[in-house]
Design a protein around this motif. Structure first.
Motif, PDB file in Angstrom:
ATOM      1  N   LEU A  77       0.838  -1.204   0.000  1.00  0.00           N
ATOM      2  CA  LEU A  77       0.000   0.000   0.000  1.00  0.00           C
ATOM      3  C   LEU A  77       0.872   1.254   0.000  1.00  0.00           C
ATOM      4  CD1 LEU A  77      -2.686   1.472   0.164  1.00  0.00           C
ATOM      5  CD2 LEU A  77      -2.700   1.100   2.634  1.00  0.00           C
ATOM      6  N   LEU A  78       1.944   1.250   0.793  1.00  0.00           N
ATOM      7  CA  LEU A  78       2.835   2.401   0.842  1.00  0.00           C
ATOM      8  C   LEU A  78       3.498   2.630  -0.517  1.00  0.00           C
ATOM      9  CD1 LEU A  78       4.094   4.654   2.527  1.00  0.00           C
ATOM     10  CD2 LEU A  78       5.937   3.064   3.145  1.00  0.00           C
ATOM     11  N   ALA A  79       3.837   1.535  -1.194  1.00  0.00           N
ATOM     12  CA  ALA A  79       4.444   1.677  -2.524  1.00  0.00           C
ATOM     13  C   ALA A  79       3.475   2.332  -3.490  1.00  0.00           C
ATOM     14  CB  ALA A  79       4.876   0.305  -3.038  1.00  0.00           C
ATOM     15  N   ASP A  80       2.196   1.982  -3.369  1.00  0.00           N
ATOM     16  CA  ASP A  80       1.192   2.588  -4.243  1.00  0.00           C
ATOM     17  C   ASP A  80       1.023   4.071  -3.928  1.00  0.00           C
ATOM     18  OD1 ASP A  80      -1.121   2.414  -6.168  1.00  0.00           O
ATOM     19  OD2 ASP A  80      -2.196   3.023  -4.362  1.00  0.00           O
ATOM     20  N   LEU A  81       1.052   4.418  -2.649  1.00  0.00           N
ATOM     21  CA  LEU A  81       0.836   5.803  -2.242  1.00  0.00           C
ATOM     22  C   LEU A  81       2.079   6.668  -2.446  1.00  0.00           C
ATOM     23  CD1 LEU A  81      -1.058   5.166   1.125  1.00  0.00           C
ATOM     24  CD2 LEU A  81      -2.078   6.013  -1.005  1.00  0.00           C
ATOM     25  N   ALA A  82       3.243   6.118  -2.093  1.00  0.00           N
ATOM     26  CA  ALA A  82       4.458   6.947  -2.044  1.00  0.00           C
ATOM     27  C   ALA A  82       5.498   6.582  -3.097  1.00  0.00           C
ATOM     28  CB  ALA A  82       5.085   6.845  -0.649  1.00  0.00           C
ATOM     29  N   GLY A  83       5.422   5.379  -3.626  1.00  0.00           N
ATOM     30  CA  GLY A  83       6.405   4.988  -4.632  1.00  0.00           C
ATOM     31  C   GLY A  83       7.505   4.117  -4.038  1.00  0.00           C
ATOM     32  N   GLU A 102       0.071  13.276   6.168  1.00  0.00           N
ATOM     33  CA  GLU A 102       0.774  14.076   7.181  1.00  0.00           C
ATOM     34  C   GLU A 102       2.225  14.321   6.785  1.00  0.00           C
ATOM     35  OE1 GLU A 102       2.474  15.684  10.730  1.00  0.00           O
ATOM     36  OE2 GLU A 102       0.515  15.814   9.768  1.00  0.00           O
ATOM     37  N   LEU A 103       2.893  13.284   6.298  1.00  0.00           N
ATOM     38  CA  LEU A 103       4.301  13.436   5.908  1.00  0.00           C
ATOM     39  C   LEU A 103       4.448  14.370   4.714  1.00  0.00           C
ATOM     40  CD1 LEU A 103       5.529   9.739   6.318  1.00  0.00           C
ATOM     41  CD2 LEU A 103       5.967  11.673   7.844  1.00  0.00           C
ATOM     42  N   VAL A 104       3.478  14.313   3.791  1.00  0.00           N
ATOM     43  CA  VAL A 104       3.522  15.221   2.628  1.00  0.00           C
ATOM     44  C   VAL A 104       3.314  16.660   3.077  1.00  0.00           C
ATOM     45  CG1 VAL A 104       2.352  15.870   0.491  1.00  0.00           C
ATOM     46  CG2 VAL A 104       2.808  13.456   0.978  1.00  0.00           C
ATOM     47  N   GLU A 105       2.281  16.888   3.903  1.00  0.00           N
ATOM     48  CA  GLU A 105       1.972  18.254   4.334  1.00  0.00           C
ATOM     49  C   GLU A 105       3.068  18.825   5.227  1.00  0.00           C
ATOM     50  OE1 GLU A 105      -1.872  18.276   6.093  1.00  0.00           O
ATOM     51  OE2 GLU A 105      -2.911  17.637   4.265  1.00  0.00           O
ATOM     52  N   ALA A 106       3.756  17.969   5.986  1.00  0.00           N
ATOM     53  CA  ALA A 106       4.843  18.442   6.856  1.00  0.00           C
ATOM     54  C   ALA A 106       6.143  18.662   6.087  1.00  0.00           C
ATOM     55  CB  ALA A 106       5.063  17.439   7.986  1.00  0.00           C
ATOM     56  N   GLY A 107       6.158  18.300   4.791  1.00  0.00           N
ATOM     57  CA  GLY A 107       7.362  18.492   3.979  1.00  0.00           C
ATOM     58  C   GLY A 107       8.372  17.383   4.100  1.00  0.00           C
ATOM     59  N   ASN A 108       7.996  16.306   4.772  1.00  0.00           N
ATOM     60  CA  ASN A 108       8.922  15.183   4.910  1.00  0.00           C
ATOM     61  C   ASN A 108       8.937  14.286   3.671  1.00  0.00           C
ATOM     62  OD1 ASN A 108       9.671  15.983   7.486  1.00  0.00           O
ATOM     63  ND2 ASN A 108       8.032  14.797   8.456  1.00  0.00           N
ATOM     64  N   LEU A 109       7.882  14.356   2.899  1.00  0.00           N
ATOM     65  CA  LEU A 109       7.834  13.672   1.607  1.00  0.00           C
ATOM     66  C   LEU A 109       7.643  14.716   0.513  1.00  0.00           C
ATOM     67  CD1 LEU A 109       5.554  10.518   2.224  1.00  0.00           C
ATOM     68  CD2 LEU A 109       7.994  10.511   1.698  1.00  0.00           C
ATOM     69  N   GLU A 110       8.464  14.637  -0.502  1.00  0.00           N
ATOM     70  CA  GLU A 110       8.350  15.571  -1.616  1.00  0.00           C
ATOM     71  C   GLU A 110       8.117  14.803  -2.905  1.00  0.00           C
ATOM     72  OE1 GLU A 110      11.848  17.944  -1.718  1.00  0.00           O
ATOM     73  OE2 GLU A 110      11.195  19.270  -0.082  1.00  0.00           O
ATOM     74  N   GLY A 111       7.378  15.420  -3.820  1.00  0.00           N
ATOM     75  CA  GLY A 111       7.108  14.785  -5.103  1.00  0.00           C
ATOM     76  C   GLY A 111       5.625  14.702  -5.330  1.00  0.00           C
ATOM     77  N   GLU A 112       5.142  13.598  -5.894  1.00  0.00           N
ATOM     78  CA  GLU A 112       3.727  13.402  -6.156  1.00  0.00           C
ATOM     79  C   GLU A 112       3.356  11.965  -5.859  1.00  0.00           C
ATOM     80  OE1 GLU A 112       4.154  12.561 -10.954  1.00  0.00           O
ATOM     81  OE2 GLU A 112       3.511  14.531 -10.247  1.00  0.00           O
ATOM     82  N   ARG A 113       2.033  11.709  -5.813  1.00  0.00           N
ATOM     83  CA  ARG A 113       1.566  10.372  -5.446  1.00  0.00           C
ATOM     84  C   ARG A 113       2.254   9.320  -6.309  1.00  0.00           C
ATOM     85  NH1 ARG A 113      -3.334   7.638  -3.392  1.00  0.00           N
ATOM     86  NH2 ARG A 113      -3.336   5.570  -4.325  1.00  0.00           N
ATOM     87  N   GLY A 114       2.799   8.308  -5.631  1.00  0.00           N
ATOM     88  CA  GLY A 114       3.480   7.215  -6.310  1.00  0.00           C
ATOM     89  C   GLY A 114       4.914   7.517  -6.683  1.00  0.00           C
TER      90      GLY A 114
END
Length: 696
Positions: free
Chosen positions: A118-124, A153-165
């Protein structure tokens, strides 16, 4: 076509009301009962072969009424071509889980490998994310919704950058600060909303579904700011558009989101929003104030507007009235509690005493613990005496000692009624004088003094002139209709059937006009009895059965009991002893379970049960019940019911071959003659004629 009469109820349930088919005005309890009956019939339509699949989600959020509805549905599934699919959290439990037609399929949380998928689908699959899946799985327990929220939460906090997947982690995994609970995740996400945060919090106060006009008022935002804020909240997945016509309605994507948004506010902020929500509901629903009064009152109470909350609860209770007695009783209780919190003024004292009196008024209809009744009486008396409130003291005297449902001698009952009438006259309140005379006449009716009963109702009708609403809501929904009904009962008992029927029909018209379903029920039951003794047996049964069905829609135990008893009486006249026994025994059980005692009609019901027992051949039981009925009625001096009880005891003795039946009939004849109850003389004559050999 068989469901045509049920369509208004179904349309109302589905929130698609049809102006041409208004929903029936019934109590919440009766509404659920009727809906459950419709569902059971739908599932069990004979000859249906189509497969039907029903999916109902999130049972753990269900209210009690919906759970009862679901239980009826599950109970109706067996033996049909219907599959019911439901889902719920592990902690949810239901009685129907033991049903042989139930199969449980446990959906377990995602395992570590599934969490990674699931995480791979959401975050890559960027190498920087290595190790994140294990941390997220530990914190979320494999709950997919929680996993999605962590990624947001990680995307909004800036800990993840990029786009879905195709995200990459900007910090080492151990420094990402993944919160320990989803509530903490949601709280953090809400905190970052900035301007839209207050908008989301305002929406949380309004409710699960949020009309945009109400949100505009509560938030205080102009159109541009509101549109921008809603765009942000929808984009972030907090809200979604539930409806767009005739007005835009937003809804929370998940109940936890609303819970966290509601709880994140300071107490004063939340109270202010509740008060604003109440104002918005008042402003935006000018034609629905009565219907929404209870909800408005809740918001006012949570907004710290105690006096206003008491006023709106009183309005809601008045609107519920005798059509929704359970709701009215609960709402009047809330008015009492709120009034007690306020400094005493003329208004708060009036709210306090009247709300207690109304609870006592509903007690004889619904049942109430003696301790609660005693407390209400003492509290009402103390307030009324302190404020020199003669009107309330009058009502209190009636409700304490002269109302229906009391197990006391008729002499005490009529004396209390006379005292209440005298107090009403002293008060000079014309509506009260009419109401107390009318309600008080019932004590004289059951005492067998039909002349005094008619004198009182005639006085009330003269005072009311042609005002059918005079005294409405004081003890009886419509005293005018009740007075006409009482005159109809007297005419029936004197065998003036045509005059009695005309009076009953008039009472029914007035009760319907004044919105008094209780008096309508009592009148239909008495009219059915008239038709039966006159010989119109099919019409009598149809009316009695219809009256029972209509009365079942009320939450009023008193009326429901009488509807069953009158149905039983009609069945006795038709010679259906078995059906009569079932009806009257059900009415008796209903009353005793709710009230904890038999009430003033206890002996009357016992006599009818005994008569039915004779008819089905259970003679020893009939003798016992008839003896009990006669003893109760004699001891209390309830002479209206005595001739029937004596006649029934005589019948039981005849069936048992026991002596003394002729003396009982002589006594019954003497009492009926003295009371002018010619209808009973016919019944007594019928028993005498049935045993010519024994009499000779």
């Amino acid at each position: 076509p068989d469901f045509a009469d049920d369509l208004p109820l179904v349309f109302d349930f589905l929130a698609v009301p049809d102006p041409e088919r208004p929903a029936p005005q019934v109590s919440a309890e009766a509404r659920q009962r009727l809906l459950r009956g419709v569902i059971r019939r739908l599932y069990q339509v004979p000859g249906r072969t189509e497969v039907v699949v029903n999916v109902i989600e999130d049972l753990h959020w269900m209210d009690e009424g919906s759970e009862a509805f679901l239980g009826e549905m599950v109970g109706a599934v067996e033996g049909t071509t219907t599959l019911a699919v439901v889902n719920f959290r592990p902690e949810y439990e239901a009685e129907w889980a033991d049903s042989p037609v139930y199969r449980r399929v446990t959906l377990r949380p995602l395992g570590p490998e599934s969490t990674r998928e699931l995480l791979a689908d959401l975050a890559g699959g960027d190498p920087s994310i290595d190790g994140l899946a294990e941390l997220i799985h530990e914190r979320t327990g494999g709950n997919p919704f929680f996993i999605e929220e962590v990624v947001r939460e990680l995307v909004e906090a800036g800990n993840l950058e990029g786009e879905r997947g195709a995200y990459r982690l900007t910090k080492p995994v151990e420094d990402t600060g993944v919160p320990a609970t989803v509530q903490a995740i949601l709280a953090a996400r809400i905190d970052r909303l900035e301007a839209a945060k207050t908008l989301l919090q305002a929406a949380a106060v309004i409710g699960k579904e949020v009309p945009e006009p109400a949100l505009r008022i509560v938030s205080g935002l102009d159109d541009d700011a509101l549109a921008e804020g809603l765009k942000e909240l929808i984009g972030a997945g907090f809200l979604y558009e539930a409806e767009i016509y005739p007005e835009r309605v937003l809804a929370f994507s998940h109940p936890l989101t609303r819970e966290v948004a509601y709880g994140s506010q300071l107490g004063q902020q939340r109270a202010t929003a509740h008060a604003a929500t109440a104002r918005a509901m008042i402003e935006l629903n000018s034609d629905r104030h009565d219907e929404l009064a209870a909800l408005i009152a809740q918001h006012l109470e949570q907004g710290g507007q105690t006096l206003e909350a008491a006023r709106w609860n009183a309005r809601a209770a008045h609107w519920a009235g005798y059509s929704h007695p359970q709701d009215a009783l609960r709402l009047w209780g809330r008015v009492s509690d709120l009034a007690s919190e306020l400094p005493e003024t003329e208004e708060t004292a009036a709210l306090g005493v009247f709300s207690r009196l109304l609870q006592l008024d509903y007690a004889w209809r619904l049942g109430m613990e003696k301790e609660r009744v005693d407390t209400l009486v003492e509290e009402a008396r103390e307030i009324a005496a302190r404020t020199d409130d003669l009107r309330s003291l009058t009502l209190l005297r009636f409700l304490e000692s002269a109302r229906p449902g009391l197990e006391q001698p008729a002499s005490e009952w009529t004396r209390a009624a006379d005292e209440a009438i005298a107090l009403a006259d002293e008060s000079g309140d014309e509506a009260l004088r009419i109401a107390i005379r009318t309600a008080g006449s019932y004590s004289y009716m059951v005492a067998g003094d039909l002349e005094h009963c008619e004198q009182l109702v005639d006085e009330a009708l003269e005072m009311a002139a042609d005002d059918h609403s005079a005294g409405n809501g004081l003890v009886i929904g419509c005293p005018y209709a009740w007075a006409i009904m009482a005159k109809g009962i007297i005419r029936r008992d004197r065998c003036e059937y045509d005059a009695g029927e005309e009076l009953f029909e008039q009472a029914l018209r007035i009760a319907a006009e004044q919105g008094d379903p209780e008096t309508a029920s009592w009148t239909r039951g008495n009219l059915a009895a008239l038709l039966a003794v006159r010989g119109d047996l099919d019409s009598a049964l149809g009316l009695a059965q219809r009256n029972y069905e209509l009365t079942e829609r009320l939450g009023d135990v008193f009326s429901r009991c009488w509807a069953l008893v009158n149905l039983g009486l009609v069945r006795l006249e038709r010679g259906d002893a078995e059906g009569a026994l079932d009806s009257v025994e059900r009415g008796d059980r209903l009353y005793r379970e709710a009230m904890g005692k038999g009430g003033e009609a206890e002996g009357w019901r016992e006599a009818l049960i005994a008569e039915a027992l004779v008819g089905v051949g259970r003679v020893p039981e009939a003798l016992e019940r008839a003896e009990r009925a006669t003893a109760i009625i004699r001891d209390r001096g309830l002479l209206w019911a005595l001739p029937r009880a004596l006649r029934t005891l005589a019948e039981a003795r005849i069936a048992a071959g026991a002596p003394g039946w002729d003396e009982l009939l002589d006594e019954a004849e003497k009492v009926a003659t003295a009371n002018g109850r010619l209808i009973e003389l016919k019944g007594i004559e019928g028993v005498r004629n049935s045993v010519p050999a024994a009499r000779a």
